[in-house]
Design a protein around this motif. Structure first.
Motif, PDB file in Angstrom:
ATOM      1  N   GLY A  19       0.613  -1.603   0.478  1.00  0.00           N
ATOM      2  CA  GLY A  19      -0.197   0.156   0.044  1.00  0.00           C
ATOM      3  C   GLY A  19       0.723   0.431  -0.286  1.00  0.00           C
ATOM      4  N   SER A  20       1.895   1.373   0.850  1.00  0.00           N
ATOM      5  CA  SER A  20       3.031   2.672   0.365  1.00  0.00           C
ATOM      6  C   SER A  20       3.655   2.785  -0.024  1.00  0.00           C
ATOM      7  CB  SER A  20       3.733   2.168   1.598  1.00  0.00           C
ATOM      8  OG  SER A  20       4.468   1.264   1.758  1.00  0.00           O
ATOM      9  N   PHE A  21       4.222   1.063  -0.884  1.00  0.00           N
ATOM     10  CA  PHE A  21       4.623   1.425  -2.269  1.00  0.00           C
ATOM     11  C   PHE A  21       3.629   2.530  -3.454  1.00  0.00           C
ATOM     12  CE2 PHE A  21       5.216  -0.550  -6.429  1.00  0.00           C
ATOM     13  CZ  PHE A  21       7.363  -0.420  -6.828  1.00  0.00           C
ATOM     14  N   PHE A  22       2.343   1.785  -3.614  1.00  0.00           N
ATOM     15  CA  PHE A  22       1.740   2.798  -4.275  1.00  0.00           C
ATOM     16  C   PHE A  22       1.118   3.366  -3.790  1.00  0.00           C
ATOM     17  CE2 PHE A  22       2.066  -1.923  -5.968  1.00  0.00           C
ATOM     18  CZ  PHE A  22       2.420  -1.553  -7.515  1.00  0.00           C
ATOM     19  N   SER A  23       0.958   3.896  -2.757  1.00  0.00           N
ATOM     20  CA  SER A  23       0.552   5.307  -2.009  1.00  0.00           C
ATOM     21  C   SER A  23       1.829   6.664  -2.593  1.00  0.00           C
ATOM     22  CB  SER A  23       0.082   4.967  -1.172  1.00  0.00           C
ATOM     23  OG  SER A  23       0.567   5.501  -0.222  1.00  0.00           O
ATOM     24  N   GLY A  24       3.019   5.946  -2.378  1.00  0.00           N
ATOM     25  CA  GLY A  24       4.955   6.993  -2.504  1.00  0.00           C
ATOM     26  C   GLY A  24       4.188   7.926  -0.977  1.00  0.00           C
ATOM     27  N   SER A 109      11.192  18.040  -5.056  1.00  0.00           N
ATOM     28  CA  SER A 109      11.195  18.465  -5.785  1.00  0.00           C
ATOM     29  C   SER A 109      11.115  17.644  -7.098  1.00  0.00           C
ATOM     30  CB  SER A 109      11.617  19.344  -6.137  1.00  0.00           C
ATOM     31  OG  SER A 109      13.625  18.984  -6.347  1.00  0.00           O
ATOM     32  N   GLY A 110      11.878  16.700  -6.724  1.00  0.00           N
ATOM     33  CA  GLY A 110      11.841  15.349  -8.046  1.00  0.00           C
ATOM     34  C   GLY A 110      13.457  14.828  -7.766  1.00  0.00           C
ATOM     35  N   ASP A 111      14.473  15.903  -7.871  1.00  0.00           N
ATOM     36  CA  ASP A 111      15.547  15.294  -7.750  1.00  0.00           C
ATOM     37  C   ASP A 111      16.277  14.760  -7.507  1.00  0.00           C
ATOM     38  OD1 ASP A 111      18.241  15.798  -8.786  1.00  0.00           O
ATOM     39  OD2 ASP A 111      18.057  17.779  -9.682  1.00  0.00           O
ATOM     40  N   TYR A 112      16.032  13.058  -7.579  1.00  0.00           N
ATOM     41  CA  TYR A 112      15.758  12.506  -7.010  1.00  0.00           C
ATOM     42  C   TYR A 112      17.544  11.691  -6.726  1.00  0.00           C
ATOM     43  CZ  TYR A 112      11.522  11.772  -6.706  1.00  0.00           C
ATOM     44  OH  TYR A 112       9.761  11.590  -6.773  1.00  0.00           O
ATOM     45  N   ARG A 130      20.999   8.852  11.763  1.00  0.00           N
ATOM     46  CA  ARG A 130      19.611   7.877  11.686  1.00  0.00           C
ATOM     47  C   ARG A 130      18.547   8.228  10.658  1.00  0.00           C
ATOM     48  NH1 ARG A 130      14.935   7.919  13.618  1.00  0.00           N
ATOM     49  NH2 ARG A 130      15.469   9.281  15.359  1.00  0.00           N
ATOM     50  N   GLN A 131      18.501   9.774  10.603  1.00  0.00           N
ATOM     51  CA  GLN A 131      17.826  10.563   9.925  1.00  0.00           C
ATOM     52  C   GLN A 131      18.235  10.260   8.028  1.00  0.00           C
ATOM     53  OE1 GLN A 131      17.850  14.911  11.325  1.00  0.00           O
ATOM     54  NE2 GLN A 131      15.655  15.010  10.865  1.00  0.00           N
ATOM     55  N   ALA A 132      19.756  10.422   7.792  1.00  0.00           N
ATOM     56  CA  ALA A 132      20.132  10.399   7.138  1.00  0.00           C
ATOM     57  C   ALA A 132      20.008   8.728   6.837  1.00  0.00           C
ATOM     58  CB  ALA A 132      21.194  10.949   6.847  1.00  0.00           C
ATOM     59  N   ARG A 133      20.786   8.041   6.476  1.00  0.00           N
ATOM     60  CA  ARG A 133      20.085   7.038   6.251  1.00  0.00           C
ATOM     61  C   ARG A 133      18.531   6.382   6.400  1.00  0.00           C
ATOM     62  NH1 ARG A 133      23.254   3.041   8.003  1.00  0.00           N
ATOM     63  NH2 ARG A 133      25.330   2.620   8.624  1.00  0.00           N
ATOM     64  N   SER A 134      17.663   7.339   6.761  1.00  0.00           N
ATOM     65  CA  SER A 134      16.036   6.861   6.700  1.00  0.00           C
ATOM     66  C   SER A 134      15.449   7.610   5.161  1.00  0.00           C
ATOM     67  CB  SER A 134      15.775   7.404   7.884  1.00  0.00           C
ATOM     68  OG  SER A 134      14.086   7.140   7.414  1.00  0.00           O
ATOM     69  N   LEU A 135      16.253   8.625   5.466  1.00  0.00           N
ATOM     70  CA  LEU A 135      16.099   9.159   4.004  1.00  0.00           C
ATOM     71  C   LEU A 135      16.782   9.014   2.723  1.00  0.00           C
ATOM     72  CD1 LEU A 135      15.155  12.223   1.797  1.00  0.00           C
ATOM     73  CD2 LEU A 135      16.922  12.777   2.990  1.00  0.00           C
ATOM     74  N   LYS A 136      17.602   8.162   2.888  1.00  0.00           N
ATOM     75  CA  LYS A 136      18.864   7.364   1.885  1.00  0.00           C
ATOM     76  C   LYS A 136      17.757   5.868   1.307  1.00  0.00           C
ATOM     77  CE  LYS A 136      23.304   5.350   0.656  1.00  0.00           C
ATOM     78  NZ  LYS A 136      23.866   4.471   0.579  1.00  0.00           N
ATOM     79  N   LYS A 137      17.159   5.437   2.287  1.00  0.00           N
ATOM     80  CA  LYS A 137      16.434   4.722   1.891  1.00  0.00           C
ATOM     81  C   LYS A 137      14.950   5.209   1.118  1.00  0.00           C
ATOM     82  CE  LYS A 137      13.687   0.885   3.725  1.00  0.00           C
ATOM     83  NZ  LYS A 137      12.846   0.584   2.926  1.00  0.00           N
ATOM     84  N   THR A 138      14.378   6.312   1.386  1.00  0.00           N
ATOM     85  CA  THR A 138      13.352   7.070   1.032  1.00  0.00           C
ATOM     86  C   THR A 138      13.687   6.866  -0.536  1.00  0.00           C
ATOM     87  OG1 THR A 138      12.274   7.839   3.047  1.00  0.00           O
ATOM     88  CG2 THR A 138      11.586   8.514   1.660  1.00  0.00           C
ATOM     89  N   ILE A 139      14.643   7.319  -0.640  1.00  0.00           N
ATOM     90  CA  ILE A 139      15.079   7.902  -1.855  1.00  0.00           C
ATOM     91  C   ILE A 139      15.111   6.862  -2.667  1.00  0.00           C
ATOM     92  CG2 ILE A 139      17.045   9.259  -3.295  1.00  0.00           C
ATOM     93  CD1 ILE A 139      16.993  10.927  -0.896  1.00  0.00           C
ATOM     94  N   ALA A 140      15.844   5.432  -1.966  1.00  0.00           N
ATOM     95  CA  ALA A 140      15.912   4.445  -2.693  1.00  0.00           C
ATOM     96  C   ALA A 140      14.511   3.979  -3.063  1.00  0.00           C
ATOM     97  CB  ALA A 140      16.610   3.673  -2.430  1.00  0.00           C
ATOM     98  N   ASP A 141      14.261   3.379  -2.267  1.00  0.00           N
ATOM     99  CA  ASP A 141      12.561   3.669  -2.769  1.00  0.00           C
ATOM    100  C   ASP A 141      11.749   4.039  -3.663  1.00  0.00           C
ATOM    101  OD1 ASP A 141      12.820   1.181  -0.263  1.00  0.00           O
ATOM    102  OD2 ASP A 141      11.538   3.008   1.042  1.00  0.00           O
ATOM    103  N   ILE A 143      12.998   5.430  -5.874  1.00  0.00           N
ATOM    104  CA  ILE A 143      13.550   5.270  -7.383  1.00  0.00           C
ATOM    105  C   ILE A 143      13.327   4.545  -8.117  1.00  0.00           C
ATOM    106  CG2 ILE A 143      15.682   4.377  -8.543  1.00  0.00           C
ATOM    107  CD1 ILE A 143      17.062   6.895  -6.720  1.00  0.00           C
ATOM    108  N   THR A 144      13.077   3.306  -6.523  1.00  0.00           N
ATOM    109  CA  THR A 144      12.997   1.526  -7.600  1.00  0.00           C
ATOM    110  C   THR A 144      10.859   1.900  -7.823  1.00  0.00           C
ATOM    111  OG1 THR A 144      13.954   0.384  -6.175  1.00  0.00           O
ATOM    112  CG2 THR A 144      12.836  -0.671  -6.670  1.00  0.00           C
ATOM    113  N   LYS A 145       9.759   2.619  -6.881  1.00  0.00           N
ATOM    114  CA  LYS A 145       9.043   2.983  -7.711  1.00  0.00           C
ATOM    115  C   LYS A 145       8.934   3.459  -8.845  1.00  0.00           C
ATOM    116  CE  LYS A 145       4.865   5.037  -5.870  1.00  0.00           C
ATOM    117  NZ  LYS A 145       4.624   5.990  -5.759  1.00  0.00           N
TER     118      LYS A 145
END
Length: 173
Positions: A19-24, A109-112, A130-141, A143-145
């Motif tokens: 659900g979170s994958f498709f909702s963004g 702004s969409g510049d991943y 931790r915050q930066a690690r979390s953001l890095k994972k969010t960006i990777a997710d 890009i994958t989506k």
């Protein structure tokens, strides 16, 4: 009974993930316009004779609010403010904070790719942040989506074109 609960929990996690994958959805907080306006007033007041440290703190809060805003023009303004102030930053901690906020702004702004570069620079300074690690994972997710959606669109286009060609051949024969 315990096995059934474990299975339900796993299925629930899977469904939440899909659900979170498709909702963004992401974990990055948003900021309302009234908070941005409050930070702008704070900066204006600080410029009337406060210490440089207080002015700097107020500008950082405004930058945070802008890059977390739902309004694209606020995000762009926050990026511009942070880009301008980054070179003059001597403190490694402040530099890290500004790069992180820039990464958030570029993500919003969409510049991943630029966002990922900045968050990786943050992690060079503070590998366990931790915050930066979390953001890095969010960006990777994200890009994958976007890649999965792009592949789906391309496959649909190919299917429609192939179907059109097949229909044209069927009419000729």
């Amino acid at each position: 009974m315990i096995l059934a609960r474990k299975m339900e929990a796993k299925i629930g996690k899977l469904l939440d993930s899909v659900g979170s994958f498709f909702s963004g959805a992401d974990e990055i907080p948003w900021c309302d316009a009234d908070i941005v306006a409050g930070c702008e007033r704070e900066v204006a007041e600080a410029r009337k004779g406060s210490s440089e440290e207080l002015k700097s703190d107020c500008i950082m809060r405004l930058s945070w609010a802008l890059v977390h805003s739902r309004r694209p023009e606020d995000v762009q303004r926050g990026i511009a403010m942070l880009e301008t102030s980054l070179d003059g930053t001597a403190s490694p901690l402040q530099k890290r904070e500004k790069m992180y906020l820039l990464a958030v702004g570029y993500y919003r702004s969409g510049d991943y790719s630029r966002s990922r570069q900045l968050v990786e620079r943050c992690l060079e300074i503070a590998p366990e942040w931790r915050q930066a690690r979390s953001l890095k994972k969010t960006i990777a997710d994200r890009i994958t989506k976007d890649g999965v959606i792009g592949i789906g669109i391309a496959a649909t286009v190919v299917g429609v074109v192939a179907g059109g060609i097949a229909a044209a051949f069927a009419r000729k024969n």
